[in-house]
Design a protein around this motif. Structure first.
Motif, PDB file in Angstrom:
ATOM      1  N   THR A   1       0.833  -1.205   0.000  1.00  0.00           N
ATOM      2  CA  THR A   1       0.000   0.000   0.000  1.00  0.00           C
ATOM      3  C   THR A   1       0.867   1.254   0.000  1.00  0.00           C
ATOM      4  N   VAL A   2       1.914   1.255   0.823  1.00  0.00           N
ATOM      5  CA  VAL A   2       2.805   2.416   0.881  1.00  0.00           C
ATOM      6  C   VAL A   2       3.556   2.591  -0.432  1.00  0.00           C
ATOM      7  N   SER A   3       4.129   1.498  -0.935  1.00  0.00           N
ATOM      8  CA  SER A   3       4.938   1.608  -2.150  1.00  0.00           C
ATOM      9  C   SER A   3       4.102   2.031  -3.350  1.00  0.00           C
ATOM     10  N   THR A   4       2.894   1.479  -3.475  1.00  0.00           N
ATOM     11  CA  THR A   4       2.062   1.860  -4.623  1.00  0.00           C
ATOM     12  C   THR A   4       1.569   3.295  -4.490  1.00  0.00           C
ATOM     13  N   ALA A   5       1.316   3.748  -3.268  1.00  0.00           N
ATOM     14  CA  ALA A   5       0.936   5.152  -3.084  1.00  0.00           C
ATOM     15  C   ALA A   5       2.088   6.080  -3.466  1.00  0.00           C
ATOM     16  N   LEU A   6       3.305   5.691  -3.130  1.00  0.00           N
ATOM     17  CA  LEU A   6       4.468   6.480  -3.542  1.00  0.00           C
ATOM     18  C   LEU A   6       4.606   6.498  -5.064  1.00  0.00           C
ATOM     19  N   ASP A   7       4.272   5.392  -5.697  1.00  0.00           N
ATOM     20  CA  ASP A   7       4.308   5.345  -7.161  1.00  0.00           C
ATOM     21  C   ASP A   7       3.290   6.317  -7.756  1.00  0.00           C
ATOM     22  N   ALA A   8       2.070   6.293  -7.228  1.00  0.00           N
ATOM     23  CA  ALA A   8       1.046   7.223  -7.715  1.00  0.00           C
ATOM     24  C   ALA A   8       1.469   8.676  -7.490  1.00  0.00           C
ATOM     25  N   PHE A   9       2.065   8.944  -6.331  1.00  0.00           N
ATOM     26  CA  PHE A   9       2.534  10.300  -6.046  1.00  0.00           C
ATOM     27  C   PHE A   9       3.637  10.695  -7.027  1.00  0.00           C
ATOM     28  N   SER A  10       4.523   9.768  -7.348  1.00  0.00           N
ATOM     29  CA  SER A  10       5.574  10.049  -8.326  1.00  0.00           C
ATOM     30  C   SER A  10       4.978  10.391  -9.680  1.00  0.00           C
ATOM     31  N   HIS A  11       3.972   9.654 -10.112  1.00  0.00           N
ATOM     32  CA  HIS A  11       3.328   9.956 -11.393  1.00  0.00           C
ATOM     33  C   HIS A  11       2.769  11.374 -11.402  1.00  0.00           C
ATOM     34  N   ALA A  12       2.082  11.730 -10.327  1.00  0.00           N
ATOM     35  CA  ALA A  12       1.470  13.052 -10.268  1.00  0.00           C
ATOM     36  C   ALA A  12       2.517  14.156 -10.222  1.00  0.00           C
ATOM     37  N   VAL A  13       3.562  13.962  -9.417  1.00  0.00           N
ATOM     38  CA  VAL A  13       4.589  14.994  -9.257  1.00  0.00           C
ATOM     39  C   VAL A  13       5.408  15.147 -10.525  1.00  0.00           C
ATOM     40  N   GLU A  14       5.877  14.038 -11.087  1.00  0.00           N
ATOM     41  CA  GLU A  14       6.709  14.123 -12.284  1.00  0.00           C
ATOM     42  C   GLU A  14       5.920  14.696 -13.464  1.00  0.00           C
TER      43      GLU A  14
ATOM     44  N   PHE B   1      -6.434  17.239 -13.538  1.00  0.00           N
ATOM     45  CA  PHE B   1      -6.284  15.867 -13.051  1.00  0.00           C
ATOM     46  C   PHE B   1      -5.195  15.802 -11.976  1.00  0.00           C
ATOM     47  N   GLY B   2      -4.105  16.523 -12.223  1.00  0.00           N
ATOM     48  CA  GLY B   2      -2.998  16.532 -11.268  1.00  0.00           C
ATOM     49  C   GLY B   2      -3.397  17.113  -9.927  1.00  0.00           C
ATOM     50  N   GLU B   3      -4.228  18.152  -9.953  1.00  0.00           N
ATOM     51  CA  GLU B   3      -4.683  18.745  -8.694  1.00  0.00           C
ATOM     52  C   GLU B   3      -5.431  17.722  -7.854  1.00  0.00           C
ATOM     53  N   ARG B   4      -6.320  16.977  -8.497  1.00  0.00           N
ATOM     54  CA  ARG B   4      -7.053  15.944  -7.763  1.00  0.00           C
ATOM     55  C   ARG B   4      -6.105  14.871  -7.244  1.00  0.00           C
ATOM     56  N   ALA B   5      -5.192  14.429  -8.102  1.00  0.00           N
ATOM     57  CA  ALA B   5      -4.271  13.366  -7.713  1.00  0.00           C
ATOM     58  C   ALA B   5      -3.395  13.786  -6.541  1.00  0.00           C
ATOM     59  N   LEU B   6      -2.828  14.978  -6.605  1.00  0.00           N
ATOM     60  CA  LEU B   6      -1.904  15.422  -5.558  1.00  0.00           C
ATOM     61  C   LEU B   6      -2.601  15.534  -4.209  1.00  0.00           C
ATOM     62  N   VAL B   7      -3.797  16.090  -4.195  1.00  0.00           N
ATOM     63  CA  VAL B   7      -4.533  16.228  -2.935  1.00  0.00           C
ATOM     64  C   VAL B   7      -4.890  14.859  -2.366  1.00  0.00           C
ATOM     65  N   MET B   8      -5.420  13.981  -3.203  1.00  0.00           N
ATOM     66  CA  MET B   8      -5.900  12.693  -2.711  1.00  0.00           C
ATOM     67  C   MET B   8      -4.751  11.778  -2.293  1.00  0.00           C
ATOM     68  N   VAL B   9      -3.712  11.688  -3.118  1.00  0.00           N
ATOM     69  CA  VAL B   9      -2.631  10.758  -2.803  1.00  0.00           C
ATOM     70  C   VAL B   9      -1.783  11.279  -1.652  1.00  0.00           C
ATOM     71  N   SER B  10      -1.496  12.588  -1.628  1.00  0.00           N
ATOM     72  CA  SER B  10      -0.721  13.111  -0.492  1.00  0.00           C
ATOM     73  C   SER B  10      -1.504  12.960   0.804  1.00  0.00           C
ATOM     74  N   GLY B  11      -2.831  13.096   0.747  1.00  0.00           N
ATOM     75  CA  GLY B  11      -3.645  12.851   1.932  1.00  0.00           C
ATOM     76  C   GLY B  11      -3.538  11.417   2.401  1.00  0.00           C
ATOM     77  N   GLY B  12      -3.544  10.481   1.457  1.00  0.00           N
ATOM     78  CA  GLY B  12      -3.372   9.081   1.826  1.00  0.00           C
ATOM     79  C   GLY B  12      -1.999   8.795   2.387  1.00  0.00           C
TER      80      GLY B  12
END
Length: 372
Positions: free
Chosen positions: A190-203, A217-228
């Protein structure tokens, strides 16, 4: 305003979406090969629900459970051979990013010859892929909505290196997004895949192709994944269903960013840490995010400030990365680092990095992080 956007995957989402929309699978053919890993598809409940939906739709299914983490090209070729042997009309992948990427490769190889792995990786297969359906069981890669697959080349000339192939032939026809299928995922995954999603959004956030639609799309991703990620940093256990849902849909928003913009240098630099040191893919990419963000601050300060606001501030972002990225006990000699230099020539991801990125930059960052 840049309103450019393309997404050919039809996504069905929510609890029970496979059962509600499974009748659509009938139109794809009478026989299906289900590509899975050894455990996750069954443990998540997804495999049983998919088999039930296929049976109700009158589709004969054969299960190929031979895909491992960081899928091997040879595994995809074996799956394509199985699909051809079973005369499969379409491919259905159930699992995390590894399985979904393998299913993409299987679908394209099957009508072209299962032994043509090299042509697959070069994007030179002539016949179109079989129809593809994807069912995700992790909240990370966003492979459900992307046209890319990352495989490990275990051929004699591949050397066990990870390589991506991107093509419209890798898009799924349908993706079924039911967050319940992520509930059985371990904390480490769960942690590693969340970091992967965060990397996609940030990069992707800093890529030249991140126009107005993808920024949304990035705004939604960054808020949701960083919250997780914040929840995971503060709590030692597993997320409750509401947080699982947030992480999963956040990974799909991030997948849309990835699909439109691609990734920058953290991904190709991270491949080596996975190949040779066993670091999970998402964690391996996250190792390089602090350096990437500091570079973005220098070359795209307004964009960096906006990202930090969305994620709760710069200090919070760096604390998330420091607290959740595993401490990699990796030591490399300067000579070993120099040996990687040929891999960093003509890497398309480098051009998506704010201010650009060169093989010299890559070697310098490796020395700063790992030279002993």
């Amino acid at each position: 305003m840049d309103f450019t956007f393309h997404m050919p995957v039809q996504v069905f989402s929510g609890e029970g979406c496979v059962k509600k929309e499974g009748e659509r699978l009938r139109a794809l053919g009478r026989r299906c090969l289900i590509v899975t890993g050894a455990h996750a598809a069954k443990a998540s409940g997804a495999l049983d629900e998919v088999l039930e939906a296929l049976s109700a739709a009158g589709v004969e299914a054969t299960v190929f459970p031979g895909i491992g983490a960081n899928p091997l090209l040879s595994q995809c070729q074996a799956a394509a051979f199985a699909a051809d042997t079973c005369r499969s009309d379409f491919i259905l992948g159930i699992g995390g990013g590894s399985v979904m990427d393998a299913a993409k490769a299987t679908a394209w190889l099957a009508p072209n010859g299962s032994d043509r792995g090299r042509d697959l990786m070069a994007g030179k297969l002539r016949r179109p892929a079989l129809p593809l359906v994807l069912v995700g069981t992790t909240a990370g890669t966003g492979s459900e909505v992307s046209a890319a697959a990352v495989l490990t080349l275990d051929t004699p000339d591949g050397g066990g290196r990870k390589q991506s192939v991107t093509s419209p032939q890798c898009y799924a026809r349908y993706a079924f997004a039911d967050p319940r299928y992520t509930y059985s995922t371990s904390r480490e995954t769960t942690v590693s895949t969340a970091l992967d999603a965060f990397s996609h959004a940030v990069e992707g956030w800093f890529a030249p192709g991140c126009g107005n639609v993808i920024t949304a799309f990035g705004e939604r991703a960054l808020v949701m994944v960083s919250g997780g990620l914040g929840w995971l940093l503060q709590n030692p256990g597993l997320p409750a269903p509401a947080m699982r849902e947030q992480l999963y849909y956040g990974s799909l928003w991030a997948g849309m960013v990835l699909n439109a913009c691609g990734t920058a240098f953290p991904h190709p630099l991270g491949y080596i840490l996975t190949e040779e040191y066993g670091l999970p893919h998402g964690a391996a990419c996250a190792v390089f995010l602090p350096a990437f963000l500091r570079r973005a601050e220098e070359h795209a300060p307004a964009r960096a400030d906006q990202l930090y606001r969305l994620c709760g501030g710069r200090d919070r972002v760096f604390s998330l990365l420091e607290g959740l990225t595993p401490a990699a006990d990796i030591a490399m000699t300067p000579e070993k680092i120099e040996g990687y230099r040929p891999r960093w020539e003509n890497v398309k991801n480098f051009a998506r990095t704010p201010g650009g990125f060169t093989p010299d930059d890559a070697a310098g960052l490796y020395r700063a992080l790992f030279a002993r």
